[in-house]
Design an enzyme around this catalytic site. Sequence first.
Site, PDB file in Angstrom:
ATOM      1  N   HIS A 308       0.845  -1.194   0.000  1.00 35.54           N
ATOM      2  CA  HIS A 308       0.000   0.000   0.000  1.00 35.54           C
ATOM      3  C   HIS A 308       0.877   1.239   0.000  1.00 35.54           C
ATOM      4  O   HIS A 308       1.937   1.241   0.631  1.00 35.54           O
ATOM      5  CB  HIS A 308      -0.926   0.018   1.234  1.00 35.54           C
ATOM      6  CG  HIS A 308      -2.084   0.929   1.067  1.00 35.54           C
ATOM      7  ND1 HIS A 308      -2.014   2.272   1.335  1.00 35.54           N
ATOM      8  CD2 HIS A 308      -3.337   0.697   0.605  1.00 35.54           C
ATOM      9  CE1 HIS A 308      -3.171   2.822   1.064  1.00 35.54           C
ATOM     10  NE2 HIS A 308      -3.993   1.891   0.615  1.00 35.54           N
ATOM     11  N   ASP A 366      -7.968  -5.480   0.002  1.00 33.08           N
ATOM     12  CA  ASP A 366      -8.471  -6.335  -1.076  1.00 33.08           C
ATOM     13  C   ASP A 366      -8.078  -7.796  -0.926  1.00 33.08           C
ATOM     14  O   ASP A 366      -8.553  -8.640  -1.682  1.00 33.08           O
ATOM     15  CB  ASP A 366      -7.963  -5.820  -2.431  1.00 33.08           C
ATOM     16  CG  ASP A 366      -8.608  -4.501  -2.798  1.00 33.08           C
ATOM     17  OD1 ASP A 366      -9.816  -4.365  -2.554  1.00 33.08           O
ATOM     18  OD2 ASP A 366      -7.911  -3.616  -3.312  1.00 33.08           O
TER      19      ASP A 366
END
Length: 431
Positions: A308, A366
């Site tokens: 991320h 996700d």
Amino acid sequence: MSKKTYLLQDPETGKRAELEVRDGTLGPSVVDIRSLYGELGAFTYDPGFASTASCESTITFIDGAKGLLMYRGYPVNQLAEKSSFLEVCYLLLHGELPATDELETFETTIGTHTMINETMLRLFNGFHHDAHPMAMVAGVVASMSAFYHDTTDINNPHHRDIFAHRIVAKMPTIAAAAYKHSLGQPFMYPRNDLNYAQNLLHMFFAVPAAEYEVNPIAAEAIDLLFILHADHEQNCSTSTVRMAGSSGANPYSAIAAGIAALWGPAHGGANEAVLNMLEEIGSVDRIQKYIAKAKDKDDSFRLMGFGHRVYKNHDPRATIIREVCHKVLKDLGRVDSPLFELALKLEEIALKDEYFVEKKLYPNVDFYSGIIYRALGIPTSMFTVMFAIARTVGWVTHWREMIVDPDGRISRPRQLYIGPAARDYTDIDKR
Ligand code: CMC
């Protein structure tokens, strides 16, 4: 404004620019570089905006080092435990948690905006049955400005409010229409006696020929996943919405631009990519091969659902979703889900691997969400659409903040030009 300033000096001319530092409530301060070009004739260079704050915002805060996410100051884990998706929508849109009557009114408002213009339904017939649902949803949302003229005056606060309610209310209906079109099944009209997640499940899975009872476990799981996806400050799709909206474009077009940006596998498309990756890996004994591929600089493969831009510690959403995954699979009687087992093993192996440890790559939101959606019967191609439904309220909230921002201007970055210098046109017979 902080008392601190940064002094920047042009090494050739000796000219100086004193740049003010601005402090937020939380998080790093920012150096205000707006005067830089005027004073020194230089731009800053920051591909991917990794070090650039593009706006002030009061909506969402992330502490990537601590793995902390807050909407309007409330930690997302508290909201996940105690709140509901529509209450979180109210919080994001209005800045405060609603009182009982405010929440009831809001729920009724959203509930009464769920139908879409009947002509919009016919637009789906223009898509081939195997069109990706994200393509249909992006196209149909963009078409909304052609249907709802009474909400496209961006300078009218009443228009902005109705737009916000409409788009949040209609996204599940549009998503369900895309899904039904891909199945060749009749569209199911929304039911306003159901809550947001229940209504979504009804529109997805009911058929006119039979009774359908919404599974409360599924509705609860969706409500929770939507809370966790509702906003994430200046991510790629939200920044796209702000950027498209900054030109004064109608809000439906700005949201459609956000949906298009979300679709990419580096962003919301990752949930679909994770499931495809897990299926490709297939079994625990093949994990090492894929870890090696992810580490290989000459291989474009990345471990989807890992890494991320902001979180350099656990993504708090992923931690909650992993727990929910356990619970949902157990409640649905699917304790031995091979995909979940594979995902857990992949996470365990990656988190011990020096490459992932050193680069601070952790599972993101996700990584596990698709496994829950799969268990609820939602097809892989709809995963990113589910993300889009949940994130719509975040996009709308940021769009509204952008519209009234006194510092707001059209988004128009600069560049470092490295193409050819000026040259004369060569006639075609001389090239
Ligand atoms: N697998 C293998 N290596 C990775 C991964 C990964 N998933 N993610 C980052 N890296 C490496 C990358 O190769 C780079 O290495 P080096 O420094 O040697 O060049 C380093 O880690 C930093 O990566 P980056 O691409 O510069 O980081 P970024 O902040 O630009 O990108 C990201 C963040 C999320 C796009 C990236 O981690 C990624 O592609 N992850 C996989 C896709 C994914 O799961 N996306 C969902 C993000 S969360 C939800 C959302 O935003 O919608």
